[in-house]
Design a protein around this motif. Structure first.
Motif, PDB file in Angstrom:
ATOM      1  N   GLU A  30       0.836  -1.206   0.000  1.00 57.01           N
ATOM      2  CA  GLU A  30       0.000   0.000   0.000  1.00 57.01           C
ATOM      3  C   GLU A  30       0.868   1.253   0.000  1.00 57.01           C
ATOM      4  OE1 GLU A  30      -2.438  -0.327   3.432  1.00 57.01           O
ATOM      5  OE2 GLU A  30      -3.866  -1.735   2.523  1.00 57.01           O
ATOM      6  N   ALA A  31       1.931   1.231   0.804  1.00 59.61           N
ATOM      7  CA  ALA A  31       2.814   2.398   0.886  1.00 59.61           C
ATOM      8  C   ALA A  31       3.512   2.646  -0.438  1.00 59.61           C
ATOM      9  CB  ALA A  31       3.840   2.199   2.000  1.00 59.61           C
ATOM     10  N   LEU A  32       3.999   1.589  -1.069  1.00 61.27           N
ATOM     11  CA  LEU A  32       4.699   1.746  -2.344  1.00 61.27           C
ATOM     12  C   LEU A  32       3.742   2.180  -3.453  1.00 61.27           C
ATOM     13  CD1 LEU A  32       7.121  -1.327  -2.252  1.00 61.27           C
ATOM     14  CD2 LEU A  32       7.715   1.073  -1.998  1.00 61.27           C
ATOM     15  N   ALA A  33       2.517   1.667  -3.418  1.00 56.06           N
ATOM     16  CA  ALA A  33       1.534   2.042  -4.439  1.00 56.06           C
ATOM     17  C   ALA A  33       1.168   3.517  -4.324  1.00 56.06           C
ATOM     18  CB  ALA A  33       0.281   1.178  -4.304  1.00 56.06           C
ATOM     19  N   ALA A  34       1.180   4.049  -3.099  1.00 52.86           N
ATOM     20  CA  ALA A  34       0.816   5.449  -2.889  1.00 52.86           C
ATOM     21  C   ALA A  34       1.993   6.395  -3.098  1.00 52.86           C
ATOM     22  CB  ALA A  34       0.266   5.628  -1.471  1.00 52.86           C
ATOM     23  N   ALA A  35       3.200   5.838  -3.205  1.00 46.65           N
ATOM     24  CA  ALA A  35       4.400   6.671  -3.351  1.00 46.65           C
ATOM     25  C   ALA A  35       4.565   7.145  -4.794  1.00 46.65           C
ATOM     26  CB  ALA A  35       5.634   5.879  -2.917  1.00 46.65           C
ATOM     27  N   GLY A  36       5.498   8.064  -4.980  1.00 43.16           N
ATOM     28  CA  GLY A  36       5.816   8.526  -6.325  1.00 43.16           C
ATOM     29  C   GLY A  36       6.602   7.480  -7.093  1.00 43.16           C
ATOM     30  N   ASP A  37       7.062   7.841  -8.290  1.00 46.28           N
ATOM     31  CA  ASP A  37       7.723   6.876  -9.160  1.00 46.28           C
ATOM     32  C   ASP A  37       9.242   6.882  -9.037  1.00 46.28           C
ATOM     33  OD1 ASP A  37       5.310   5.977 -10.230  1.00 46.28           O
ATOM     34  OD2 ASP A  37       5.287   7.574 -11.745  1.00 46.28           O
ATOM     35  N   THR A  38       9.828   7.850  -8.345  1.00 42.69           N
ATOM     36  CA  THR A  38      11.287   7.898  -8.266  1.00 42.69           C
ATOM     37  C   THR A  38      11.792   6.885  -7.245  1.00 42.69           C
ATOM     38  OG1 THR A  38      11.471   9.512  -6.473  1.00 42.69           O
ATOM     39  CG2 THR A  38      11.172  10.378  -8.720  1.00 42.69           C
ATOM     40  N   ALA A  42       8.992   5.480   1.172  1.00 45.40           N
ATOM     41  CA  ALA A  42       7.725   4.858   1.551  1.00 45.40           C
ATOM     42  C   ALA A  42       7.955   3.522   2.241  1.00 45.40           C
ATOM     43  CB  ALA A  42       6.844   4.673   0.319  1.00 45.40           C
ATOM     44  N   TYR A  43       8.907   2.758   1.732  1.00 43.21           N
ATOM     45  CA  TYR A  43       9.212   1.442   2.306  1.00 43.21           C
ATOM     46  C   TYR A  43       9.726   1.574   3.735  1.00 43.21           C
ATOM     47  CZ  TYR A  43      11.604  -3.053   2.914  1.00 43.21           C
ATOM     48  OH  TYR A  43      12.034  -4.275   3.392  1.00 43.21           O
ATOM     49  N   VAL A  44      10.685   2.450   3.932  1.00 43.46           N
ATOM     50  CA  VAL A  44      11.269   2.641   5.258  1.00 43.46           C
ATOM     51  C   VAL A  44      10.230   3.176   6.235  1.00 43.46           C
ATOM     52  CG1 VAL A  44      12.961   3.973   6.587  1.00 43.46           C
ATOM     53  CG2 VAL A  44      13.611   2.961   4.385  1.00 43.46           C
ATOM     54  N   THR A  45       9.485   4.184   5.813  1.00 42.42           N
ATOM     55  CA  THR A  45       8.504   4.805   6.700  1.00 42.42           C
ATOM     56  C   THR A  45       7.402   3.837   7.101  1.00 42.42           C
ATOM     57  OG1 THR A  45       8.929   6.952   5.659  1.00 42.42           O
ATOM     58  CG2 THR A  45       6.920   6.744   6.962  1.00 42.42           C
ATOM     59  N   ALA A  46       6.923   3.037   6.140  1.00 42.56           N
ATOM     60  CA  ALA A  46       5.855   2.091   6.439  1.00 42.56           C
ATOM     61  C   ALA A  46       6.294   1.085   7.502  1.00 42.56           C
ATOM     62  CB  ALA A  46       5.423   1.359   5.173  1.00 42.56           C
ATOM     63  N   GLN A  47       7.524   0.599   7.385  1.00 39.97           N
ATOM     64  CA  GLN A  47       7.997  -0.362   8.384  1.00 39.97           C
ATOM     65  C   GLN A  47       8.142   0.275   9.764  1.00 39.97           C
ATOM     66  OE1 GLN A  47      10.478  -3.712   7.905  1.00 39.97           O
ATOM     67  NE2 GLN A  47      11.127  -3.056   5.875  1.00 39.97           N
ATOM     68  N   LEU A  55       9.886  -4.293  -2.119  1.00 45.32           N
ATOM     69  CA  LEU A  55      11.020  -3.415  -2.409  1.00 45.32           C
ATOM     70  C   LEU A  55      11.887  -4.011  -3.508  1.00 45.32           C
ATOM     71  CD1 LEU A  55      12.658  -0.891  -1.773  1.00 45.32           C
ATOM     72  CD2 LEU A  55      13.856  -2.204  -0.006  1.00 45.32           C
ATOM     73  N   VAL A  56      12.094  -5.309  -3.477  1.00 39.67           N
ATOM     74  CA  VAL A  56      12.873  -5.971  -4.531  1.00 39.67           C
ATOM     75  C   VAL A  56      12.226  -5.721  -5.891  1.00 39.67           C
ATOM     76  CG1 VAL A  56      13.557  -8.215  -5.474  1.00 39.67           C
ATOM     77  CG2 VAL A  56      13.872  -7.738  -3.041  1.00 39.67           C
ATOM     78  N   ALA A  57      10.906  -5.863  -5.953  1.00 42.34           N
ATOM     79  CA  ALA A  57      10.195  -5.636  -7.218  1.00 42.34           C
ATOM     80  C   ALA A  57      10.350  -4.193  -7.674  1.00 42.34           C
ATOM     81  CB  ALA A  57       8.720  -5.989  -7.045  1.00 42.34           C
ATOM     82  N   ALA A  58      10.247  -3.253  -6.739  1.00 40.69           N
ATOM     83  CA  ALA A  58      10.390  -1.835  -7.093  1.00 40.69           C
ATOM     84  C   ALA A  58      11.799  -1.538  -7.599  1.00 40.69           C
ATOM     85  CB  ALA A  58      10.068  -0.964  -5.879  1.00 40.69           C
ATOM     86  N   LEU A  59      12.795  -2.073  -6.926  1.00 37.35           N
ATOM     87  CA  LEU A  59      14.181  -1.844  -7.338  1.00 37.35           C
ATOM     88  C   LEU A  59      14.455  -2.479  -8.702  1.00 37.35           C
ATOM     89  CD1 LEU A  59      15.930  -2.480  -3.906  1.00 37.35           C
ATOM     90  CD2 LEU A  59      15.827  -0.290  -5.123  1.00 37.35           C
TER      91      LEU A  59
END
Length: 217
Positions: A80-88, A95-100, A139-143
């Protein structure tokens, strides 16, 4: 036989098992795994102690099941956090760090961290290892999407910032200050990885949500 408050016996058993897991999770969130006993779990759910054995052969199986049950919820929060984050890359990592760290503040991590003895530790680790790997997957998928040639290794390094921040929070550090620094360090670390560009955006400036909010809100 206890009165069934469900449409079928299968539904009843599912509800009873969920209630037992909920009671065990509540105790773990209070910070002491030694208090997760069949007697206490039964007391909190209003069941007879013998009934607990119908669902779990021993407390180690119960502890492991609690962590396994929690893992999808944790992973969903990250997605959810990554989906709501920007694209950079900076947006995604922030978003990943903050959500955890929001989950740490809410006490979710205590489910995997509350241990009383070696048997408890082994049982909780058995579930936590799977849960932690699942947390890395978004996060792996995003990276990977951002062009990282070794996204799993990068994700593990970035998780190190989260782990260090968690330790600081457990020692009484201010949540907003720790989260802001963890976000900034994690985003800055991306600058040293070839193939990942555009680390600017909110993440680079510390995308820490207000108290009580979720990442992306």
């Amino acid at each position: 036989m206890p009165k069934i408050h469900a449409a079928t016996v299968a539904d009843h058993r599912s509800q009873q098992r969920a209630a037992l897991l909920g009671a065990a999770r509540e105790i773990l969130e209070e910070g002491d795994a030694s208090r997760v006993t069949f007697a206490e779990v039964a007391r909190r759910t209003g069941l007879a102690r013998n009934s607990v054995y119908k669902y779990f052969p021993d407390r180690q199986h119960l502890l492991t099941a609690v962590v396994h049950e929690a893992a999808p919820r944790w992973t969903e929060r990250i997605h959810e956090a990554l989906a709501a984050a920007g694209d950079t890359p900076g947006d995604r990592v922030a978003a990943y760090v903050t959500a955890q760290l929001l989950m740490v503040r809410e006490g979710e991590h205590r489910i995997a961290r509350a241990v009383a003895d070696e048997q408890d530790a082994a049982a909780l680790r058995a579930g936590a290892d799977t849960a932690h790997r699942a947390l890395l997957d978004p996060l792996v998928a995003a990276l990977r999407d951002l062009g990282d040639d070794d996204p799993l290794l990068t994700a593990r390094f970035l998780q190190g910032f989260v782990n260090a921040a968690t330790t600081a929070l457990e020692n009484g550090a201010d949540w907003a200050a720790v989260t802001d620094r963890a976000v900034r360090l994690s985003v800055a670390a991306l600058g040293g990885i070839g193939g990942i560009g555009g680390t600017g955006g909110p993440g680079a400036g510390g995308a820490v949500p207000p108290a009580g909010g979720r990442a992306g809100e």
